[in-house]
Design a protein around this motif. Structure first.
Motif, short mmCIF file in Angstrom:
data_model
loop_
_atom_site.label_atom_id
_atom_site.label_comp_id
_atom_site.label_asym_id
_atom_site.label_seq_id
_atom_site.Cartn_x
_atom_site.Cartn_y
_atom_site.Cartn_z
N LYS A 25 0.82 -1.21 0.00
CA LYS A 25 0.00 0.00 0.00
C LYS A 25 0.85 1.26 0.00
O LYS A 25 0.45 2.29 -0.55
CB LYS A 25 -0.96 0.02 1.19
N VAL A 29 0.15 4.25 -2.54
CA VAL A 29 -0.26 5.59 -2.09
C VAL A 29 0.56 6.65 -2.81
O VAL A 29 0.01 7.63 -3.34
CB VAL A 29 -0.09 5.74 -0.56
N THR A 115 3.66 9.55 3.84
CA THR A 115 2.95 8.46 3.17
C THR A 115 3.10 7.16 3.95
O THR A 115 2.77 6.09 3.45
CB THR A 115 3.47 8.25 1.74
N ASP A 158 -6.74 5.89 14.59
CA ASP A 158 -6.67 4.49 14.15
C ASP A 158 -7.72 3.69 14.93
O ASP A 158 -8.09 4.06 16.05
CB ASP A 158 -5.27 3.97 14.46
N VAL A 234 -7.16 4.31 8.49
CA VAL A 234 -8.42 4.11 7.78
C VAL A 234 -9.09 2.80 8.20
O VAL A 234 -10.11 2.41 7.62
CB VAL A 234 -8.24 4.17 6.25
N ILE A 274 -0.30 8.04 8.15
CA ILE A 274 -1.44 7.32 7.58
C ILE A 274 -2.02 6.24 8.48
O ILE A 274 -3.17 5.84 8.30
CB ILE A 274 -1.11 6.73 6.19
N GLY A 277 -4.61 0.26 8.04
CA GLY A 277 -5.63 -0.01 7.04
C GLY A 277 -5.33 -1.36 6.44
O GLY A 277 -4.18 -1.62 6.05
N HIS A 289 -6.32 5.71 1.97
CA HIS A 289 -5.27 6.41 2.71
C HIS A 289 -4.98 7.78 2.10
O HIS A 289 -4.70 8.74 2.83
CB HIS A 289 -3.98 5.58 2.71
#
Length: 300
Positions: A25, A29, A115, A158, A234, A274, A277, A289
């Motif tokens: 991810k 992102v 990120t 979170d 997320v 971030i 997730g 994200h």
């Protein structure tokens, strides 16, 4: 100028095939942010890996040295849930440095985003829950040690309680830790934050945003930090594999916009990370994200 965004290719470390942590991810992102015009392809701020001296401001030096030398005891590696290879250790160092750089950019520009980051289960003496080093905790200590800040607020949204962050800053009146999470989710044994809100399973957009709206402005008004760290995980989403709440994509966007707008209106710098997730659909997860960065870009 556009939103300052920090990224490093080392945020993605190689994992065994089928590992449940969605490592890909981080690369996606970064790709999406370029595709969507939020950042130029050569516009990322790239950190140098964090030195041991930085990481040791928040973690025991013995554990730091174990990670740096890829010699983490098997028991701790199991608790972390990642193979403690050289690449995973380098990823942790770069994520820490990324959050430090993000915080410094936020102090300069008012807002900045990483990120990666949000490894809030890592405690002083060891990592846990896919978290090797607690990047936000290290960033707070680095900024304090350098005299750039005195007081910091951690807004951790979170779905999992920020037990590592709470443990590292326990008893520290200069750091306020606020965690709003699913009551029945990991970790089983919570560590009290400065302020915790434990939500029941299936809490949806309306109830979630109402609770957040009742509490965040008052925390900002009374604590008045020099910087706010926002963990925009997320995993409160209704279809997250490791979450127990029921936010929609629209709810997550409304959450991020409320936090960023409230902090900006109060006049405090914000550093976004971030957080968690967990989906098998990496593109969908990465786009979720990227909401943080897209919304943050409206407040530069």
């Amino acid at each position: 100028m556009p939103l300052p965004i920090v990224h490093h290719p080392a945020f993605r470390a190689e994992l065994p095939q089928g590992h449940r942590f969605p490592m890909n991810k981080f690369r996606r992102v970064a790709e999406i942010l370029v595709e969507d015009g939020i950042v130029a392809e050569d516009g990322y701020f790239i950190p140098a890996p964090a030195p041991a001296e930085w990481v040791s401001l928040a973690h025991d030096r013995t554990y730091v040295d174990q990670v740096f030398s890829s010699d983490v005891p098997a028991k701790i590696a199991r608790e972390i849930g990642l193979p403690m290879t050289e690449a995973v250790g380098m990823r942790a160092r770069c994520a820490v440095a990324g959050t430090v750089l993000t915080a410094m950019l936020a102090l300069e520009h008012g807002i900045a985003c990483n990120t990666a980051g949000g490894s809030h289960h890592a405690r002083k003496s060891h990592g846990a829950g896919f978290c090797v080093f607690n990047d936000v905790a290290v960033a707070v200590r680095v900024l304090q040690a350098s005299g750039l800040i005195s007081r910091a607020l951690v807004v951790d949204l979170d779905v999992h309680q920020g037990d590592g962050t709470a443990e590292i800053f326990a008893g520290d009146r200069d750091v306020f830790t606020f965690s709003m999470h699913a009551e029945k989710n990991y970790p089983v044994r919570k560590v009290p934050s400065s302020f915790d809100i434990a939500l029941p399973d299936k809490t949806g957009d309306e109830a979630y945003l109402a609770v957040l709206g009742e509490n965040l402005p008052e925390i900002l008004r009374t604590f008045r930090p020099d910087i706010v760290f926002f963990n925009a995980g997320v995993d409160p989403h209704e279809d997250d594999r490791l979450g127990r709440l029921a936010l929609s994509d629209e709810g997550l966007e409304a959450r991020d916009r409320f936090v960023i707008r409230t902090v900006a209106n109060a006049g405090f710098p914000l550093a976004g990370v971030i957080g968690g997730g967990y989906l098998t659909d990496i593109d969908r997860l990465a786009r979720r994200h990227a909401t943080l960065h897209r919304v943050a870009g409206e407040y530069v």
